[in-house]
Design a protein around this motif. Sequence first.
Motif, PDB file in Angstrom:
ATOM      1  N   CYS A 136      38.467 -23.426 -27.777  1.00  0.00           N
ATOM      2  CA  CYS A 136      37.584 -23.506 -26.608  1.00  0.00           C
ATOM      3  C   CYS A 136      36.206 -22.934 -26.922  1.00  0.00           C
ATOM      4  O   CYS A 136      36.050 -22.082 -27.800  1.00  0.00           O
ATOM      5  CB  CYS A 136      38.180 -22.716 -25.440  1.00  0.00           C
ATOM      6  SG  CYS A 136      39.747 -23.353 -24.830  1.00  0.00           S
ATOM      7  N   HIS A 137      35.236 -23.389 -26.166  1.00  0.00           N
ATOM      8  CA  HIS A 137      33.886 -22.840 -26.260  1.00  0.00           C
ATOM      9  C   HIS A 137      33.810 -21.493 -25.553  1.00  0.00           C
ATOM     10  O   HIS A 137      34.462 -21.271 -24.527  1.00  0.00           O
ATOM     11  CB  HIS A 137      32.873 -23.799 -25.644  1.00  0.00           C
ATOM     12  CG  HIS A 137      32.507 -24.928 -26.549  1.00  0.00           C
ATOM     13  ND1 HIS A 137      31.546 -24.816 -27.529  1.00  0.00           N
ATOM     14  CD2 HIS A 137      32.993 -26.194 -26.632  1.00  0.00           C
ATOM     15  CE1 HIS A 137      31.448 -25.962 -28.171  1.00  0.00           C
ATOM     16  NE2 HIS A 137      32.309 -26.816 -27.652  1.00  0.00           N
ATOM     17  N   GLY A 183      28.707 -22.335 -36.936  1.00  0.00           N
ATOM     18  CA  GLY A 183      27.269 -22.467 -36.733  1.00  0.00           C
ATOM     19  C   GLY A 183      26.812 -21.500 -35.656  1.00  0.00           C
ATOM     20  O   GLY A 183      27.079 -20.303 -35.725  1.00  0.00           O
ATOM     21  N   THR A 184      26.178 -22.023 -34.607  1.00  0.00           N
ATOM     22  CA  THR A 184      25.725 -21.173 -33.502  1.00  0.00           C
ATOM     23  C   THR A 184      26.694 -21.202 -32.314  1.00  0.00           C
ATOM     24  O   THR A 184      26.409 -20.622 -31.263  1.00  0.00           O
ATOM     25  CB  THR A 184      24.335 -21.640 -33.025  1.00  0.00           C
ATOM     26  OG1 THR A 184      24.416 -23.013 -32.600  1.00  0.00           O
ATOM     27  CG2 THR A 184      23.311 -21.516 -34.146  1.00  0.00           C
ATOM     28  N   SER A 185      27.827 -21.891 -32.482  1.00  0.00           N
ATOM     29  CA  SER A 185      28.788 -22.020 -31.382  1.00  0.00           C
ATOM     30  C   SER A 185      29.798 -20.877 -31.403  1.00  0.00           C
ATOM     31  O   SER A 185      30.488 -20.666 -32.415  1.00  0.00           O
ATOM     32  CB  SER A 185      29.539 -23.356 -31.473  1.00  0.00           C
ATOM     33  OG  SER A 185      28.661 -24.448 -31.320  1.00  0.00           O
ATOM     34  N   ALA A 186      29.882 -20.138 -30.290  1.00  0.00           N
ATOM     35  CA  ALA A 186      30.913 -19.116 -30.121  1.00  0.00           C
ATOM     36  C   ALA A 186      32.182 -19.798 -29.618  1.00  0.00           C
ATOM     37  O   ALA A 186      32.149 -20.578 -28.660  1.00  0.00           O
ATOM     38  CB  ALA A 186      30.448 -18.059 -29.138  1.00  0.00           C
ATOM     39  N   LEU A 187      33.300 -19.497 -30.262  1.00  0.00           N
ATOM     40  CA  LEU A 187      34.552 -20.187 -29.973  1.00  0.00           C
ATOM     41  C   LEU A 187      35.704 -19.202 -29.881  1.00  0.00           C
ATOM     42  O   LEU A 187      35.617 -18.078 -30.377  1.00  0.00           O
ATOM     43  CB  LEU A 187      34.862 -21.220 -31.063  1.00  0.00           C
ATOM     44  CG  LEU A 187      33.771 -22.249 -31.360  1.00  0.00           C
ATOM     45  CD1 LEU A 187      34.057 -22.951 -32.682  1.00  0.00           C
ATOM     46  CD2 LEU A 187      33.677 -23.272 -30.228  1.00  0.00           C
ATOM     47  N   LEU A 226      28.443 -33.095 -27.543  1.00  0.00           N
ATOM     48  CA  LEU A 226      27.630 -33.645 -28.633  1.00  0.00           C
ATOM     49  C   LEU A 226      27.450 -32.646 -29.765  1.00  0.00           C
ATOM     50  O   LEU A 226      27.247 -33.026 -30.920  1.00  0.00           O
ATOM     51  CB  LEU A 226      26.265 -34.076 -28.098  1.00  0.00           C
ATOM     52  CG  LEU A 226      26.251 -35.328 -27.210  1.00  0.00           C
ATOM     53  CD1 LEU A 226      24.845 -35.580 -26.673  1.00  0.00           C
ATOM     54  CD2 LEU A 226      26.760 -36.546 -27.986  1.00  0.00           C
ATOM     55  N   VAL A 227      27.532 -31.366 -29.453  1.00  0.00           N
ATOM     56  CA  VAL A 227      27.405 -30.329 -30.477  1.00  0.00           C
ATOM     57  C   VAL A 227      28.638 -30.285 -31.380  1.00  0.00           C
ATOM     58  O   VAL A 227      28.566 -29.839 -32.531  1.00  0.00           O
ATOM     59  CB  VAL A 227      27.181 -28.955 -29.803  1.00  0.00           C
ATOM     60  CG1 VAL A 227      27.243 -27.817 -30.814  1.00  0.00           C
ATOM     61  CG2 VAL A 227      25.841 -28.938 -29.084  1.00  0.00           C
ATOM     62  N   ASP A 228      29.765 -30.787 -30.879  1.00  0.00           N
ATOM     63  CA  ASP A 228      31.047 -30.629 -31.579  1.00  0.00           C
ATOM     64  C   ASP A 228      31.323 -31.723 -32.606  1.00  0.00           C
ATOM     65  O   ASP A 228      32.481 -32.145 -32.789  1.00  0.00           O
ATOM     66  CB  ASP A 228      32.194 -30.601 -30.554  1.00  0.00           C
ATOM     67  CG  ASP A 228      32.068 -29.457 -29.577  1.00  0.00           C
ATOM     68  OD1 ASP A 228      31.393 -28.466 -29.903  1.00  0.00           O
ATOM     69  OD2 ASP A 228      32.668 -29.542 -28.484  1.00  0.00           O
ATOM     70  N   GLN A 229      30.296 -32.197 -33.282  1.00  0.00           N
ATOM     71  CA  GLN A 229      30.498 -33.275 -34.246  1.00  0.00           C
ATOM     72  C   GLN A 229      31.365 -32.843 -35.426  1.00  0.00           C
ATOM     73  O   GLN A 229      31.911 -33.684 -36.143  1.00  0.00           O
ATOM     74  CB  GLN A 229      29.141 -33.775 -34.744  1.00  0.00           C
ATOM     75  CG  GLN A 229      28.257 -34.349 -33.650  1.00  0.00           C
ATOM     76  CD  GLN A 229      28.892 -35.549 -32.962  1.00  0.00           C
ATOM     77  OE1 GLN A 229      29.448 -36.421 -33.613  1.00  0.00           O
ATOM     78  NE2 GLN A 229      28.825 -35.580 -31.634  1.00  0.00           N
TER      79      GLN A 229
END
Length: 269
Positions: A136-137, A183-187, A226-229
């Motif tokens: 999850c984000h 990357g810059t995504s916290a998960l 779209l960020v989750d490529q």
Amino acid sequence: LRGRTLQAVEAFLHDAAVLLDRKMVAALPVPPSYQESHLVRFESEDLVVVSKPPHWQVDSSTDRNSEAPLGAFLQNIFPARQWPLLKDEANTKGFLHRLDVPSSGLILVAKTYAAYFDLRLQLQKGEMLREYVVLCHGWLPRRGPVTARVHTLQGGFTDYSRVTGEGRVACSRLKTLSYCMIGTSALCLVAVQLVTGRMHQIRLHTAHIGHPTVADGKYAATETSLVDQWSPRNFLHRYRLAFAARGRLHAVCEPLPLDLASVLQLCVV
């Protein structure tokens, strides 16, 4: 249902199932292809647990088309003349539950009517355990239930669910396993236990609390998906089923498939 009423229902379902199962012909030899199948994870004389690959459809009726229907796969292994339930659309072709087409994981299928009605009762009474792993984000709290009611809309161009106070009771129990970054995504990697089984319940509930499932193009905001490529599909996998059959408890587990395991290799803890 309590006490004598519940016992009466169980007895009725058992007797009805026995009558239906008597229509089956004598046992036929299992085709050699079954031994080579990599999808069957557990089998007894009246049920089977299979691992649904991503993009395969749990075709419990004829209202959808799919290039890879799981029902056709099972009918190839278990001929309908021996196992008529697997073609009985009125009883969901023996499927006890579904998984979204992009998702992967364990599916429980009854081969006999006796097993089907017994397992359905377990499901309705909350005695069947279904556990998932979801990426999850954001960073969820460590543990907690989500109880937002769910209303499902079907019959149009696409089926979907939404949270509304007029919806059906729904409950998902979430437990955060770990936090990471890509990357810059916290998960966060989350284990989910379903108490109810509404359509798209996990994806809807995680989006509702502001932590959408990775690569969920239906319920996540467009800019988020779209960020989750870096994820080949929505990150949702049913990894464990536990149920009772013929007086014994069974638990079946399925590790993450390679496509999702490769996503975790990108994570920085």
